[in-house]
Each structure stands twice: as C-alpha cells, then as structure tokens.
Design an enzyme around this catalytic site. Sequence first.
Site, PDB file in Angstrom:
ATOM      1  N   SER A   1       4.098  56.403  67.434  1.00  0.00           N
ATOM      2  CA  SER A   1       4.059  54.978  67.787  1.00  0.00           C
ATOM      3  C   SER A   1       2.635  54.460  67.888  1.00  0.00           C
ATOM      4  CB  SER A   1       4.715  54.739  69.139  1.00  0.00           C
ATOM      5  OG  SER A   1       5.960  55.339  69.208  1.00  0.00           O
TER       6      SER A   1
ATOM      7  N   HIS B   1       6.821  54.240  61.080  1.00  0.00           N
ATOM      8  CA  HIS B   1       7.113  54.002  62.494  1.00  0.00           C
ATOM      9  C   HIS B   1       8.406  53.204  62.634  1.00  0.00           C
ATOM     10  CE1 HIS B   1       5.972  51.947  66.512  1.00  0.00           C
ATOM     11  NE2 HIS B   1       6.742  52.994  66.699  1.00  0.00           N
TER      12      HIS B   1
ATOM     13  N   GLU C   1       7.400  50.018  60.448  1.00  0.00           N
ATOM     14  CA  GLU C   1       5.970  49.847  60.139  1.00  0.00           C
ATOM     15  C   GLU C   1       5.558  50.983  59.201  1.00  0.00           C
ATOM     16  OE1 GLU C   1       3.850  47.620  63.941  1.00  0.00           O
ATOM     17  OE2 GLU C   1       4.122  49.771  64.061  1.00  0.00           O
TER      18      GLU C   1
ATOM     19  N   ASN D   1       2.973  47.684  68.699  1.00  0.00           N
ATOM     20  CA  ASN D   1       2.683  48.265  70.013  1.00  0.00           C
ATOM     21  C   ASN D   1       1.280  47.931  70.508  1.00  0.00           C
ATOM     22  OD1 ASN D   1       5.200  49.217  70.415  1.00  0.00           O
ATOM     23  ND2 ASN D   1       4.772  51.334  69.842  1.00  0.00           N
TER      24      ASN D   1
END
Length: 698
Positions: free
Chosen positions: A410, A431, A443, A481
């Site tokens: 992540s 991701h 992602e 994130n």
Amino acid sequence: MTDTTPINDKISLERQGQIALVRIDNPPVNASGQAVRQGLVEAVEAANADPDVKVIAIYAAGRTFVAGADIREFGKPPKAPALPDVCNQIEASAKPVISVLHGTALGGGLELGLATHARIGITGLRVGLPEILLGLLPGAGGTQRAPRLIGMANTLDMALSGRQVKAEEALAWGLIDRVETGDPRAVALAAAAEVLAGTLATRHTGDLTATRDEAALKAARAMVAKKMANVASAPLCIDAVARATGPVADGMTFERQSFMEALKTPSGKGMIHAFFAERAVAKIPEAGATPRPVAKIGVIGGGTMGSGIATAALLGGLEVRLIEVAEDVLERGRATIEKNLDGAVKRGKISEPKRDAALARLAPSTDMQTLRDVDLVIEAVFENMEVKKQIFAKLDAICKPGAVMASNTSYLNINEIASATSRPQDVLGLHFFSPAHIMRLLEVVVADKTAPEVVATGFALGKALRKIAVRAGVCDGFIGNRILAHYGKVIMYMLMDGANPDEIDAALEGFGLAMGPFKVGDLAGLDIGWAERKRRAPLRPAEERYIPIADRICEQGWFGRKTGQGWYLYDGGEIRPNPEAQAIIDEERAKAGITPRRFTPEEIVDRFLTAMISESARVVADGIAQRPIDVDAVFLFGYGFPRFRGGPLHHADQIGAAKLIARIEAYAKEDAHFWQVPPLLTTLAKTGGSFAALNTGD
Ligand code: 3HC
C-alpha cells in the site's frame, strides 16, 4: 436497382429497390454527434423525396447501434439540428421508417429508435436510458415515447436506474417489436421487405397514449428523495415522465428545458466528469506497448488482500496459484476465496457452475516452486520491506523469464523491492483496495525501471479483472494513501479541537461520502492505521502536531467492528457513539489544555476538502498522478468520493484556487506547518488556470 450515396462522412444512404437503408458509421460507439444528426435528417428527406422508395430502415455499422448523444458536445454551444428535432422529423416521415438495434442502444440511441415506426433488436442487444448516470435525464423524447410503449413504471425503472435492459426483457415490455439474429444490414433489409409485404406492422409511438400511473410516480418520488437526493436531474425526470399523458410536443418541450437545466447543475457536471475519468485513466504513455499474455497468476499470501485478489483473478477467468507458508493458513485463504465466490453467486454476479469452474482454476500450495510457470505473480503479504525483498529474491530465482512480478504493497518503495531481483524491468506495484474482488480501483505503480510492456500488462490485467486501473508513481502511499494520510491528520485535529466522531462522519456523509472516516476506520480495523502510524513515527517532523487519541483507543484493544467497539459500539443494536471512546477523547483534550469548540458541518467539510485538495495538488505536481483526473478516479473508485461531485480536483475547480488559498492561509494561523499553500494552487490562482485545463493540456 441498388446504389449507395454518402450523405456525409458518418451517414450513407443505400437504395435496394423500394428499400432505402440508412447507415450510421461514427466509431467507436456511433454517438449522435452533429454530423450524424444532420446526415440522418438529410437521408430521411432524400428517401422521402425518392418516389421509388417505399420504406426506410436505419441501422449502424461497427460494434453497436447509437450509444447516445455525443457527451463531448455537452457544455458547448448547441449545433442544429438538435436530437429531439431529428427524432420528431423521423417520426413524422411520410414513409415508414424502421430501426435495427444491435449492441447497445442507449440514451439518444434508444430515443432515435423510439421515434422510428418499428424496432428490431439483434440478439445480445441491450437498451437503456443511462442519462441519469451522467446527472441528466433523457433529452430527446425518451420520457414521452417510452411511457407510451411500456408504461410509466418501466420507464421510470429504466430512466432512474440507468440500467441496461436485455433484448428479451425489452421485447416482453413491448419496447422493441422483435429480436432477430444476424448482421444489422441483412436484418434491416429483411425487416424492410416484411414491411413492404405487410407482415411487419409499423406505427407512430407518438400516436399512442400513456396512462398516468400514480403509484409508480409516487414510488419513484419516494425513492429519489431517499436515495438520489444529490442528483438534481432525478425529480425533473419524474416530472417529465408524468407529462407523458399530454401531447408529445408539450412533454418534449418540458423534457428539453429540464435536460438543458440539468447540464448546468453541479451534479450534471460532476457525473459527466466521472464518466470521462473512468476512461481517461487508460490513456498512459505505455498504451502503445504490447502487454504480455497473462493466463496463469500466482498470489502470495492468503490473508484478506491475497484471497480478495485471487477471487478477483478467478472471476476474471484466470488460473490462480495461491501460496501460503503453512497448510492451516493456506486452507483459511482457500476458504475465504470460496466464501467470496459464494457471495458473488448470492449477489447474482455469477452462476453456480461458474463458481465451481472458478474454484477448479484455483491451486493452493505451500510450495513457491509451483510459481515457476506463472505469467504474473502478485505478492500480498504483510507490509515489511525485508520480508518483501526476500520474497522477490526467491521469485527471481523461481519465475520463468518474462514473468511479471508485482507487489500489492500500500505504500512501500517499489524501487527498493525491485532491487532485490536481477530483473527490475519486470517489477511493478499492483495496489488493490479491500475488498479486492469488489472495489474497482487498481493503482498500477510504475517504478524507475519498470518496462513499458510490464506497465501495459498491469493495465491489461486490470481490464480483465474489470478494475479501473490508474497509473501511479512511487512515493509513500502512491496516489490514494498518500492523500489519505494527509487529510487523515486534519480529521484528527478537528477531533481534538472539539468535533466528535459522529459529527465529523455526519458532516462528510452530508457532503456525499459513502461512509464517514470514523465508520470506515471501524470497518477496516483501527489496528491497520495504528501499525501505519507506528511505521511513520520515526519519520514524523518535530514541528508536526500529533494527536494520540486513535493510539489510545487501539491500546484498549478496540479495533472497531471486529472487536465490537471502536469509535462506535457494535453490540447488536443500532451502531452508536462509543461512550468509552468519548471518555478518552475528553481526557486527551483536557490533558492538552484544549477547551472543545463547536465545528459546523460546513467547517468540517471545508477543512477536510482543503486538506485533501492540497495534497492532491502536490501529488499532481510531483508527477505521482499523471493528471488531476487520475486523482479524481482514485477517489471516485477507491475511496467512496461522491460521483455527483466529480472527484476532489474537479470539485476544487468549483471552489476556485483563490478561495482555497484564502482558506489555507486562514487555517495556517493555527498550524503553519500543516497548512501550506501548494505551489500548483498558487500558479493556478495567478494564471487563472484550472485543474480541468491540466487534464487536457489546454
Ligand atoms: N459520447 C461520446 N463519447 C462516447 C460516448 C458518448 N455517448 N460513449 C462512449 N464514448 C467514448 C468513450 O469515452 C471512449 O472514448 P475513448 O476511447 O477516447 O476513451 C469510447 O467511446 C469507447 O467507450 P468505452 O470505453 O466505454 O467502450 P465500451 O465498449 O466499454 O462501452 C458503451 C460502450 C456501453 C456504449 C459505453 O461507452 C457507454 O456506456 N457509453 C455511454 C452511454 C451513455 O451514457 N449514453 C447516453 C448519453 S446522454 C444522451 O444520450 C442524451 C440524450 O438523451 C439527448
């Protein structure tokens, strides 16, 4: 006699004896742009003027009939002829006009069909009025002609859900007259011959009457008030359908005015932006590279993420090798996958035989050597750089040449992970977002040495798994994130200063977030954020304000839903604020000498968005996201950002750079370290630019 005349570069007219075939050819989806509309009018006029022609049949070339109005024309000055006028002219044709629909006849495409005097669907056809998904309503007679054919209840079902209706259902409703198999031109020719022979009836939809269905209208209004309060076009759509009992022309005037009004609403603009965001993300520098074939993949780790990824891959038709360290954890992973697939059956996503076939493609093993022939492998073990590097070094020794090696990390540095192999060109980040078989975002993290065809393979995999793949660069947290980590702090600052979790959640849900951040935390597990904060602790600058409340909650062993309490209490009844968590909040405020102050919902939303937009601007400026629209896609498809707001940076344009800067400067008086004006925002304010312009390079 036969002859074909091009009317313009989109429309041609072919004469076959007494039949005139009008062909629409506007790839990729035959959208009814200006040339199509103009050409249709001219073709129908020409066929009417030709004394030998007795019947006219409209069909389309390529993969689909008209998929709707040309969405790219929306917001630009309208160009005649308008689609409603085209439809009315077709309906008014003295000679019968029939249409042959294949692929998808959506929005304006279906409306065009409804204006013809008979409709033949080709097997596999799907029809619909998806304008609502763009924050609009049908604008070319759909709300007037459909109720005359299928009643108000079915029309409202289609127009308020935007769903695609299968040919069989459309036939049963009477929206189309027949379903045939074959090539559109051949079907058009045969159907037109039947009109000539009198075996296929034609009629004017506008001549039929619609019956007012009070119950359906009432139910639709109640549903819209409850579930679609943020879509401005929805009540207008119901109002338009309610007018279908009157003359078509009157109803269409109201419908058109409402459509033009809806185009100008924030929800219309936001949802149209979201439509393009979903597609824009596929435009990557590596688009020209040939993806490597992927049929067999390996997934390392059978935890929540690994089993979710394996489920997504099985649902996408791939063969999956699932690797775990020991038999018991492996079995747990396998069982989770089975449960996920059962869930897909329950939700009607797949049939039972398909579930069984998917499970048969799964091969669990504790032996990494079984990965020797996979085309791609995704590592999904816990977030520890050393462990990941060891795994990648092993993969380097085991995997066949050309195998793509991906990490589902992540936030960890993919360049460093790639350095553990002798083939960094084959390494990238993939991701996924939890639950990985449901969330649409993926992602694709491109490291310094990732080869273009490996990036293209990541995108091709995303497509096979029906994900929305977004290209991201390497940094802590990538796009989503990294931004989350930033606005997560502002949520904690507001909490410390006086806004309680349920107030913050309510304000942000009021803005349109699918779920407030405290509820999300409880659902995901508060221990995840806790571990992440511990990892970041050594990196935290001394001047950063740190709020220890969440850590204290975790220290009690309260991790949210899974432990029965977190920010909220989950004891079987309705979820409600956790008084013990509130006691900790009060204690920490007192300890820090803070007298809690009141935050209005508006202030909560403003601070949250300003933080989110600030970091989003930095992510774009740093090249981590290719364009602002990629950030929008990440938040729309991975973080529950409301579609009707278009995404954080689309929304930023609605606020304006100058206003955002003014807010940041005001907040900076309390905390100058956190609230800094991103240079990109300054540039936009100085030059009168916008994030939208950066998307197109204007
Ligand atoms: N106008 C302009 N461009 C469109 C378009 C439209 N209506 N529909 C699709 N496109 C473009 C896409 O942006 C994409 O362009 P790109 O390749 O440059 O990114 C390209 O066509 C291919 O589209 P997809 O990638 O979506 O192709 P798929 O095969 O996956 O899907 C589809 C095909 C189901 C037709 C899907 O494109 C779709 O749902 N399109 C939108 C349909 C729609 O909303 N129609 C209603 C429009 S509003 C209207 O008609 C108003 C009227 O009532 C007056």
